[in-house]
Design a protein around this motif. Structure first.
Motif, PDB file in Angstrom:
ATOM      1  N   GLU B 324       0.834  -1.217   0.000  1.00 26.26           N
ATOM      2  CA  GLU B 324       0.000   0.000   0.000  1.00 26.26           C
ATOM      3  C   GLU B 324       0.859   1.254   0.000  1.00 26.26           C
ATOM      4  N   ASN B 325       1.875   1.238   0.864  1.00 25.93           N
ATOM      5  CA  ASN B 325       2.746   2.409   0.953  1.00 25.93           C
ATOM      6  C   ASN B 325       3.447   2.654  -0.381  1.00 25.93           C
ATOM      7  N   LEU B 326       3.917   1.556  -0.989  1.00 23.63           N
ATOM      8  CA  LEU B 326       4.595   1.691  -2.283  1.00 23.63           C
ATOM      9  C   LEU B 326       3.634   2.202  -3.353  1.00 23.63           C
ATOM     10  N   CYS B 327       2.382   1.762  -3.253  1.00 26.23           N
ATOM     11  CA  CYS B 327       1.370   2.194  -4.224  1.00 26.23           C
ATOM     12  C   CYS B 327       1.236   3.725  -4.207  1.00 26.23           C
ATOM     13  N   VAL B 328       1.306   4.314  -3.017  1.00 33.96           N
ATOM     14  CA  VAL B 328       1.254   5.779  -2.892  1.00 33.96           C
ATOM     15  C   VAL B 328       2.422   6.407  -3.650  1.00 33.96           C
ATOM     16  N   MET B 329       3.587   5.831  -3.474  1.00 31.72           N
ATOM     17  CA  MET B 329       4.794   6.379  -4.099  1.00 31.72           C
ATOM     18  C   MET B 329       4.719   6.273  -5.626  1.00 31.72           C
ATOM     19  N   LEU B 330       4.120   5.174  -6.128  1.00 30.47           N
ATOM     20  CA  LEU B 330       3.978   5.025  -7.577  1.00 30.47           C
ATOM     21  C   LEU B 330       3.139   6.153  -8.160  1.00 30.47           C
ATOM     22  N   HIS B 331       2.198   6.654  -7.358  1.00 28.04           N
ATOM     23  CA  HIS B 331       1.368   7.782  -7.808  1.00 28.04           C
ATOM     24  C   HIS B 331       2.045   9.115  -7.552  1.00 28.04           C
ATOM     25  N   ASP B 332       3.314   9.074  -7.162  1.00 30.46           N
ATOM     26  CA  ASP B 332       4.081  10.304  -6.948  1.00 30.46           C
ATOM     27  C   ASP B 332       3.469  11.166  -5.844  1.00 30.46           C
ATOM     28  N   LEU B 333       2.962  10.491  -4.813  1.00 30.21           N
ATOM     29  CA  LEU B 333       2.340  11.198  -3.687  1.00 30.21           C
ATOM     30  C   LEU B 333       3.169  10.976  -2.428  1.00 30.21           C
ATOM     31  N   GLU B 334       3.007  11.887  -1.491  1.00 32.24           N
ATOM     32  CA  GLU B 334       3.686  11.773  -0.198  1.00 32.24           C
ATOM     33  C   GLU B 334       3.189  10.540   0.545  1.00 32.24           C
ATOM     34  N   SER B 335       4.116   9.747   1.047  1.00 30.06           N
ATOM     35  CA  SER B 335       3.746   8.549   1.804  1.00 30.06           C
ATOM     36  C   SER B 335       3.982   8.776   3.286  1.00 30.06           C
ATOM     37  N   CYS B 336       2.891   8.754   4.007  1.00 29.79           N
ATOM     38  CA  CYS B 336       2.949   8.834   5.465  1.00 29.79           C
ATOM     39  C   CYS B 336       2.529   7.437   5.914  1.00 29.79           C
ATOM     40  N   SER B 337       3.530   6.629   6.284  1.00 29.80           N
ATOM     41  CA  SER B 337       3.353   5.185   6.140  1.00 29.80           C
ATOM     42  C   SER B 337       2.909   4.434   7.389  1.00 29.80           C
ATOM     43  N   GLY B 338       1.907   4.941   8.086  1.00 28.10           N
ATOM     44  CA  GLY B 338       1.254   4.120   9.101  1.00 28.10           C
ATOM     45  C   GLY B 338       2.114   3.862  10.330  1.00 28.10           C
ATOM     46  N   ASN B 339       2.165   2.606  10.730  1.00 27.01           N
ATOM     47  CA  ASN B 339       2.853   2.225  11.973  1.00 27.01           C
ATOM     48  C   ASN B 339       2.277   2.959  13.172  1.00 27.01           C
ATOM     49  N   ASP B 340       1.055   3.430  13.063  1.00 28.61           N
ATOM     50  CA  ASP B 340       0.504   4.290  14.118  1.00 28.61           C
ATOM     51  C   ASP B 340      -0.533   3.583  14.977  1.00 28.61           C
ATOM     52  N   THR B 341      -0.658   2.278  14.811  1.00 28.05           N
ATOM     53  CA  THR B 341      -1.595   1.499  15.613  1.00 28.05           C
ATOM     54  C   THR B 341      -0.872   0.258  16.120  1.00 28.05           C
ATOM     55  N   LEU B 342      -0.993  -0.012  17.392  1.00 28.89           N
ATOM     56  CA  LEU B 342      -0.357  -1.205  17.955  1.00 28.89           C
ATOM     57  C   LEU B 342      -0.927  -2.426  17.251  1.00 28.89           C
ATOM     58  N   MET B 343      -0.069  -3.176  16.513  1.00 30.73           N
ATOM     59  CA  MET B 343      -0.636  -4.225  15.662  1.00 30.73           C
ATOM     60  C   MET B 343      -0.527  -5.615  16.274  1.00 30.73           C
ATOM     61  N   SER B 344       0.109  -5.737  17.439  1.00 35.07           N
ATOM     62  CA  SER B 344       0.229  -7.071  18.009  1.00 35.07           C
ATOM     63  C   SER B 344       0.529  -6.979  19.494  1.00 35.07           C
ATOM     64  N   ALA B 345       0.124  -8.020  20.218  1.00 30.33           N
ATOM     65  CA  ALA B 345       0.516  -8.127  21.626  1.00 30.33           C
ATOM     66  C   ALA B 345       1.967  -8.591  21.736  1.00 30.33           C
ATOM     67  N   SER B 346       2.517  -9.073  20.632  1.00 33.33           N
ATOM     68  CA  SER B 346       3.890  -9.589  20.628  1.00 33.33           C
ATOM     69  C   SER B 346       4.859  -8.490  20.223  1.00 33.33           C
ATOM     70  N   ASP B 347       5.887  -8.279  21.041  1.00 29.20           N
ATOM     71  CA  ASP B 347       6.897  -7.269  20.700  1.00 29.20           C
ATOM     72  C   ASP B 347       7.631  -7.636  19.418  1.00 29.20           C
ATOM     73  N   ILE B 348       7.853  -8.920  19.222  1.00 24.88           N
ATOM     74  CA  ILE B 348       8.558  -9.335  18.000  1.00 24.88           C
ATOM     75  C   ILE B 348       7.700  -9.005  16.781  1.00 24.88           C
ATOM     76  N   ARG B 349       6.413  -9.310  16.886  1.00 20.43           N
ATOM     77  CA  ARG B 349       5.561  -9.123  15.714  1.00 20.43           C
ATOM     78  C   ARG B 349       5.335  -7.644  15.423  1.00 20.43           C
ATOM     79  N   ARG B 350       5.146  -6.845  16.450  1.00 22.69           N
ATOM     80  CA  ARG B 350       4.907  -5.424  16.155  1.00 22.69           C
ATOM     81  C   ARG B 350       6.175  -4.776  15.595  1.00 22.69           C
ATOM     82  N   THR B 351       7.328  -5.218  16.066  1.00 21.44           N
ATOM     83  CA  THR B 351       8.575  -4.681  15.520  1.00 21.44           C
ATOM     84  C   THR B 351       8.749  -5.108  14.065  1.00 21.44           C
TER      85      THR B 351
END
Lengths: 132, 749
Positions: B324-351
């Motif tokens: 998804e992030n790359l798709c933004v770049m293909l359209h020559d748009l600014e990519s503000c690439s997420g990582n803003d929601t805790l995605m796992s209870a596991s530290d390994i997985r969220r990292t």
């Protein structure tokens, strides 16, 4: 203005003017705190937005250019008016006639591109059942 | 006989790990639970008639929904569409990845492609190919990073102090939001003030409902906007109370006030709303991004966002997120690439979610690193939060990627926090919004989070907000109040943010202001990556900054630690060490630096305490101990062996100054031993004493039970290896080509 190049800061602060014609470098702290400035004195001008639109187009993004040209048309409108127009364009807020009137109003007041956007919206909203 | 075993202990253990709290689901295209290539995705197609698009991804013009129609009208460059659609998908995929193909050639072709064509292309890429492509395709050469600055009680002074910290750490966009919508003006004002303390030019936003957000921006209380949400199906778009046309108009409203703005999309939203039309997440996101480009917005916040946990639940979900992030770049748009929601209870997985993007680099690595404690994040915990800050800085140092942040000494942070809290208090008081006590300020300066500050009157943020709105206050009023109360520098900086709106430079794609107020955007800082040796490279000054983190141990720090215990034992040179005659002696062999330049062992005991414990053990068994220093070797085996060969009993204890210890016997090869305490940080005083005892028991011909270190899975290497290197270097410096000497010990009181 037309010969200015991007970025406008810091080189063109004397030439770039606000919506009421104040040069950016005239807006010093002394002036700002003297109560001599109204909100329009610190609003971007349509000319500046058209200049930025040109930069965007030459940079290969005509859609961003078009957005900035629409924005240039909207400089003249009050905040409350813009909020009202936006509300009218949301789904099922307006009848086809109301959108026609909105397009006419925008057009009369020099906002041709925005009027065209509203006319386009009206046709699609009718076809897709998003009319009030 | 048939035996039914219970579940294994291993399985029970694994089921109790945090990763087992994460919800995972099988693919289910009908519900939209599919990352790439749903069987219901359309085949890419495009047909032109008289310069108009009359078929888009298998749909005829008459059947276009409003997204199709908007994209067909505004989002596709018909002058390259036929060439672009005729390019084989795999060829285009290779062009995206190949550093030899210019970025501009990729964006030129992408501008003529349909969403299904781009989705099909991205589906072909492996994670590493996506990352390699990002390095070339992101718009801005210099990556940057955005912070969340919020707290659970909307404390204005804490917002201001945290904003100042965030800017000091390097964040260039700050985003706040509110648990209570009515508090938005108060938060926005506090954030604006705090953001301009310390360094100028950071952009700020207050993420709330569309209309309120626009109003705050119009008043100059925010300097950019991000929460302008778009969705990949018509139903969800309408549920979100907008259309592509209302959103395009909104985009122009922001620009008409000189405000930077980006759209927000991100997969999973359509699935959550139960209206994905069975399409893959990437295809729906490709529609969102095409629509964003069509509306003339300069950038996109995506990569999961609120729906990241939905995307993460399906196979290949995280690969979809970076696609998804790359798709933004293909359209020559600014990519503000997420990582803003805790995605796992596991530290390994969220990292694992965040780390690949850090290596590749995007315009904004996070659309909100939680710069406050997770509990204070009004968006919900981010994937990384204030608690993770040092981890982030060390990983940035390890890998040398541009993570946008820097470590700051606490004294520096406290200073900007005080200035921000006091400036914010002054403005709120000068404008008649709220009063605060000195205790409020002091607590906010020192606070980790809102649990550390005195409770606010519950109505304070609401009353302050009402007054902002009723009095029609704008950024200009904040400038006046700052000036009136003597905050000239901050008044000038807030005014500069007003001037920036008149200039409009930040309206261009991927624009930020750096700390010198230079604009970095697609036009001034274009990504010029074209393979090794090109593109963004860290400047030497920046590299030095990245190298500075908490707990870097220099030789000087180590020397100081050692000098504190200097002289804890006095070891006198009694001449050449001779072979002993007594069968009841144990010789203690000391390393070259023991009690000379090294005074503290790795477990924190002084070398005197180590030595006395060993001696006490030998004496407890009724044997005599004799001390020698081995000067020729720093190797513990050699030290022990040399001592054993000089021992009347043939038994010795070898001691390195860092604390490693063994028992040796004269008839063994030098590198062998009877017992070894190899992990110096974990040796206790009692173990040193028992080592002395056991050496004596071997000397008496007994067979004692060997000593074992207590079991532990503590990571000792990272904690001690830097010290070990320095201690070994000291031993090496003091080693000399000389025979052992006899030592006499004295113990200063």
């Amino acid at each position: 203005m037309a010969d200015l190049s991007y970025p406008l800061s810091p080189g063109a602060r004397a030439q770039v003017r606000s919506a009421t014609g104040k040069a950016v470098d005239e807006i010093t702290l002394d002036v700002a705190v003297s109560d001599a400035l109204g909100p329009r004195d610190v609003a971007v001008s349509a000319d500046t937005l058209r200049l930025q639109a040109g930069f965007a187009e030459r940079g290969g993004n005509p859609q961003l250019g078009e957005n900035l040209r629409r924005a240039a048309e909207l400089v003249a409108f009050d905040d409350d008016e813009l909020l009202r127009f936006y509300e009218m364009l949301r789904p099922a807020r307006s009848s086809a006639q109301e959108l026609d009137s909105l397009a006419a109003e925008l057009s009369e007041r020099g906002a041709q591109r925005c009027a065209e956007l509203v006319r386009e919206a009206r046709a699609v909203y009718v076809r897709r059942g998003l009319i009030a | 006989m048939y035996v039914q075993d219970r579940a294994s202990a291993r399985s029970e253990y694994l089921a109790s790990r945090p990763i087992s709290e994460d919800n995972l689901v099988p693919e289910d295209p009908a519900l939209g639970l599919v990352a790439f290539s749903s069987p219901f995705d359309p085949q890419p197609s495009l047909r032109l008639q008289d310069g108009c698009i009359v078929e888009l991804d298998g749909k005829a013009q008459a059947d276009f929904d409003m997204l199709d129609e908007f994209i067909a009208r505004h989002g596709i460059d018909v002058s390259v569409a036929e060439e672009a659609m005729a390019t084989a998908t795999v060829d285009f995929a290779r062009m995206i990845v190949d550093p030899g193909v210019p970025r501009s050639e990729v964006t030129r072709l992408a501008s003529g492609m349909t969403p299904a064509k781009i989705a099909a292309t991205l589906a072909l890429l492996t994670p590493v190919e996506i990352l390699q492509a990002m390095q070339k395709m992101r718009v801005r050469r210099t990556p940057s990073i955005q912070a969340h600055v919020t707290n659970r009680v909307d404390h204005p002074l804490l917002i201001a102090a945290d904003a100042a910290s965030a800017v000091a750490l390097g964040f260039r966009e700050l985003e706040t939001t509110v648990p209570v919508l009515r508090h938005a003006p108060s938060n926005a004002l506090a954030l604006l003030i705090g953001s301009q303390v310390g360094q100028p030019g950071a952009l700020t936003q207050c993420s709330v409902e569309e209309r309120t957000e626009l109003e705050l921006g119009m008043r100059g209380l925010t300097t950019y906007a991000e929460t302008v949400s778009v969705y990949g199906t018509e139903q969800v778009f309408v549920d979100g109370d907008d259309t592509p046309w209302s959103k395009a108009f909104l985009a122009s409203c922001y620009a008409s006030r000189g405000l930077k703005m980006r759209f927000t999309s991100g997969s999973g939203a359509e699935v959550l709303m139960g209206a994905s039309e069975g399409k893959s997440m990437l295809y729906l996101e490709a529609r969102c991004i095409a629509l964003t480009r069509a509306a003339g917005a300069q950038g996109v916040q995506n990569g999961g966002i609120d729906g990241v946990n939905v995307t993460a639940s399906v196979p290949d979900g995280m690969r979809e997120v970076i696609a998804e992030n790359l798709c933004v770049m293909l359209h020559d748009l600014e990519s503000c690439s997420g990582n803003d929601t805790l995605m796992s209870a596991s530290d390994i997985r969220r990292t694992a979610h965040t780390f690949p993007l850090l290596l590749a680099g995007t315009d904004f690595l996070f659309s909100g690193f939680g710069s406050v404690p997770a509990y204070d994040n009004a968006f919900g915990p981010s994937n990384m939060n204030a608690e993770d800050l040092d981890d982030y800085l060390v990983v940035q140092r390890d890998w040398g990627f541009e993570g946008g942040l820097r470590w700051r000494d606490d004294a520096d942070l406290v200073a900007v926090r005080r200035r921000a809290a006091e400036a914010c208090r002054a403005v709120f008081e000068a404008l008649g919004l709220a009063e605060f006590s000195d205790e409020d300020v002091d607590a906010c300066v020192r606070a980790h989070g809102s649990l550390d500050v005195p409770a606010l009157p519950p109505e304070l943020p609401e009353v302050a907000s009402e007054r902002v709105m009723d009095a029609g206050l704008t950024a200009l009023d904040a400038v006046g109040a700052l000036h009136e109360r003597g905050y000239e520098l901050e008044a000038e900086r807030v005014l500069e943010m007003i001037r920036q709106r008149l200039l409009g430079d930040v309206l261009q794609t991927s624009a930020i202001l750096n700390e010198d107020l230079q604009v970095l955007s697609s036009l001034t800082d274009p990504n010029d990556y074209a393979g090794p040796g090109t593109g963004y490279r860290m400047a030497p000054d920046r590299r030095n900054e990245v190298a500075r983190v908490r707990n870097v141990w220099s030789a000087a720090d180590l020397a100081l630690e050692q000098t504190r215990s200097e002289g804890c034992v006095l070891l006198r040179d009694n001449g050449p060490a001779l072979r002993g005659e007594r069968a009841d002696e144990v010789v203690i062999g000391l390393s070259p630096a023991f009690g000379r330049d090294i005074w503290v062992a790795l477990n924190g005991m002084t070398v005197a305490e180590v030595l006395r414990a060993v001696l006490a053990g030998v004496e407890a068994e009724g044997l005599a101990a004799r001390l020698i220093r081995v000067r020729r070797s720093i190797d513990l085996g050699s030290i022990g062996s040399t001592a054993a060969r000089l021992s009347g009993s043939g038994l010795s204890v070898g001691l390195q100054a860092k604390g490693t210890a063994l028992i040796h016997r004269a008839d063994l090869p030098p590198l062998a031993n009877l017992e070894l305490l190899s992990i110096a940080p974990r040796i206790t005083p009692e173990l040193y004493r028992q080592l002395g005892c056991n050496a004596a028991r071997y000397a008496k011909g007994l067979v004692p039970e060997p000593l074992l270190l207590p079991e532990s899975s503590e990571p000792l290497g990272p904690r001690y290896h830097a010290r070990v290197v320095a201690l070994v270097a000291t031993e090496r410096r003091l080693a000399e080509n000389a025979d052992p000497i006899e030592l006499g010990a004295a113990w200063p009181t």
